[in-house]
Motif scaffolding. Sequence first.
Motif, short mmCIF file in Angstrom:
data_model
loop_
_atom_site.label_atom_id
_atom_site.label_comp_id
_atom_site.label_asym_id
_atom_site.label_seq_id
_atom_site.Cartn_x
_atom_site.Cartn_y
_atom_site.Cartn_z
N PHE A 133 48.18 39.72 29.02
CA PHE A 133 47.28 39.26 30.09
C PHE A 133 46.09 40.20 30.15
O PHE A 133 46.22 41.39 30.51
N SER A 134 44.91 39.71 29.86
CA SER A 134 43.70 40.54 29.92
C SER A 134 43.12 40.55 31.34
O SER A 134 42.41 41.48 31.71
N ASN A 135 43.45 39.54 32.13
CA ASN A 135 42.93 39.43 33.50
C ASN A 135 44.05 39.82 34.46
O ASN A 135 44.99 39.05 34.67
N ILE A 136 43.95 41.02 35.06
CA ILE A 136 45.03 41.51 35.91
C ILE A 136 45.18 40.66 37.17
O ILE A 136 46.30 40.47 37.68
N TYR A 137 44.08 40.12 37.68
CA TYR A 137 44.17 39.30 38.89
C TYR A 137 44.90 37.99 38.60
O TYR A 137 45.70 37.52 39.43
#
Length: 337
Positions: A310-314
Amino acid sequence: MNTAELDLYLRSYKDYELTYFNVGKPPLLAFRDDKAFIIEDNYEETLRQVHRLSDNLIMRTDQNIACNQHYRFLKVVPHYHSFIEMIYVHSGTCTQTINGETITMNQGDICILDLNVVHDIKVVEENDIIINILMRKAYFDKTMLGRLSGNSLLTNFFIRALYQEKEHHDYIVLQTNNNHKIHTLVTELMCEFFDKQLCSEEAINSYMLLIFTEVLREYEKTQPIQQPNNVTQYNCADILHFIEENYRDVSLVSVAEHFHFHPNYLSKILKKNFGLTFGPLIQEIKLKKASHLLEMQDLPINKIANEVGFSNIYFFYQIFKEKYNLTPSEYRRKFRT
């Protein structure tokens, strides 16, 4: 107790068997109000009723697992129960009716029944040694499937087949008569149960875990997937293993090419057998990998998110909470508590 002593014990006549051995019409074993009772005459009306077999009748309140030998020379009423039951044919055969379907099992075969499944077993003869291994559902879920899963979708597939898709499955029957490991493990488990020794409870738990490991391996073999041209045959487990091993880099096209499927056909296989299309399946794998890392390691959550892809933590926080109803931090605290 060794294996020879166990076999002698199982084949010896119990008190009730001495009474009912070789009678003309087998008596009927029925259940009511946490009690078992025997009806010797005019029991047709009782047979038309479905009885509930209470776990309190055959399991102590402090027991999570119980073993018992199925009654020989008696006819058992159709019944259901509030625990998971594994039926193992130690010797001979076992014919039972499950939800109206008649099934015959041979020596070494296993049947796993979910809660509330109506079944009955035909009269068991002298050389038919049928073993019932009973497990409370909470124990089965947490200790057996929880420890076995290893966050693997294959185990989830097994779980869903057993007791989540009620319109299709309430039980699993496996022909495991060629699996000598299962026979050895069940035999050792019975020795521990019928002749309690120091640390027998721990040994029983360990044997059950090993038995279900073998059962899962046998279950893998029962899920064939065949090409429309009937040329190439694969196993559902093969596809899952490949995707789980390469989940960070694979695409629907690359998996389809690996197994010589058309991508559209692979999508249908995934949806039919696992209930998910390719994208959600990859996401499910990533979340399971993340949950496992949260349980086992102290890595910062953003590193765990990156580790599983997952590159987008949100976005990771959002879908993790949707699945587990907890944030990653809350999940870690709850698991370790």
